[in-house]
Design a protein around this motif. Structure first.
Motif, PDB file in Angstrom:
ATOM      1  N   ILE A  78       0.814  -1.211   0.000  1.00 29.53           N
ATOM      2  CA  ILE A  78       0.000   0.000   0.000  1.00 29.53           C
ATOM      3  C   ILE A  78       0.852   1.267   0.000  1.00 29.53           C
ATOM      4  O   ILE A  78       0.474   2.272  -0.613  1.00 29.53           O
ATOM      5  CB  ILE A  78      -0.988  -0.001   1.187  1.00 29.53           C
ATOM      6  N   LEU A  81       1.498   2.182  -3.549  1.00 30.76           N
ATOM      7  CA  LEU A  81       0.301   2.669  -4.232  1.00 30.76           C
ATOM      8  C   LEU A  81      -0.002   4.111  -3.825  1.00 30.76           C
ATOM      9  O   LEU A  81      -0.404   4.931  -4.648  1.00 30.76           O
ATOM     10  CB  LEU A  81      -0.887   1.760  -3.913  1.00 30.76           C
ATOM     11  N   VAL A 108      -7.051   2.940  -1.673  1.00 28.30           N
ATOM     12  CA  VAL A 108      -5.839   3.750  -1.802  1.00 28.30           C
ATOM     13  C   VAL A 108      -6.126   5.204  -1.432  1.00 28.30           C
ATOM     14  O   VAL A 108      -5.330   5.859  -0.744  1.00 28.30           O
ATOM     15  CB  VAL A 108      -5.283   3.648  -3.232  1.00 28.30           C
TER      16      VAL A 108
END
Length: 279
Positions: A78, A81, A108
């Motif tokens: 994550i 991202l 996200v």
């Protein structure tokens, strides 16, 4: 209706395919797609936003853009991202922007807003609630556990690719359940049919860890949009979402419909986005 152009925008070592629409001096708004979709999912929403003076920036995200497809599950954690979104703002010279996300794009977007609130003017999250609310539902709500059972397959390296790609991506197409126009489904499948694209997209699921929901409370003005007909996201997590927002908050419930809100409920979604971004 404003035209849409595709740009290749470098962010670090990667290059993203980005659809940009609206006036050059328009109010910047970044739109993040979900799985198994692409930037094309915003095709019906974008004209409604650009007509109101917004400049819509919709990237094909990590794994979906041909030149932003690193190998290995760890490359899809994550934090990477999130860094992609912030890097895109930097590459475009934008100190901040309104942020919209659907499905994985919503997950996200919550993280971007939580980690970089100074870069986000407002957040409109679609389908997926705040990660802490979603994580609670995955642990405690039997309905959400059942709805999310498909994730087990998607995390199986090799097996998921085989199952989802056979017969011209028949199962991926079936996920749309006839709820979206064929041209959108065809474009999503075209993107995911690129070499390594499906693995890149599935690596988002494989990189998930138990601490996914351990993020700060959201402090930017937020609207959360959820459909009662969503087969993937249940009511329990949706109704707890607002508990993790310390800012002006609105919960917009769309009766009926499906999970594919940007393609299916564009006018209502645009109305919610504009109400939040213009506030």
């Amino acid at each position: 209706m404003s035209s849409t152009s595709t740009f290749e925008i470098p962010v670090g070592d990667l290059t993203f395919d980005v659809l940009i629409s609206g006036p050059d001096d328009g109010i910047p708004l970044v739109a993040l797609h979900g799985f198994p979709e692409s930037a094309a999912s915003w095709g019906k929403v974008t004209p409604l936003l650009t007509a109101a003076g917004y400049r819509v920036i919709a990237p094909n995200q990590r794994g979906y853009s041909a030149s932003a497809r690193p190998e290995g599950v760890d490359a899809y954690k994550i934090e990477h991202l999130v860094a992609d979104v912030v890097g895109l703002l930097d590459a475009l010279g934008l100190p901040d922007a309104h942020l919209v996300g659907h499905d994985w794009g919503s997950a996200v977007a919550w993280q971007v807003a939580g980690r970089h609130p100074n870069r986000i003017r407002s957040l409109t999250a679609i389908s997926v609630p705040h990660p802490t609310a979603f994580g609670w539902a995955l642990r405690e709500d039997e309905d959400q556990k059942q709805r999310s059972s498909y994730i087990g397959l998607l995390r199986q390296e090799g097996k998921a690719e085989e199952v989802l790609s056979e017969n011209n991506f028949r199962r991926l197409r079936a996920m749309f359940d006839g709820q979206i126009d064929p041209e959108f489904a065809d474009e999503h499948i075209r993107v995911l049919g690129g070499e390594g694209a499906l693995t890149g997209a599935l690596n988002w699921y494989r990189a998930m860890t138990r601490d996914f929901g351990d993020i700060d409370r959201t402090t930017v003005p937020t609207t959360y949009v959820w459909s009662t007909g969503d087969t993937a996201l249940g009511r329990a997590g949706a109704e707890r979402c607002g508990e993790f927002v310390d800012a002006p908050y609105e919960f917009v419930v769309l009766e009926g419909g499906s999970h594919w809100i940007p393609e299916e409920r564009a006018e209502e979604l645009a109305e919610a986005i504009l109400a939040r971004a213009g506030s």
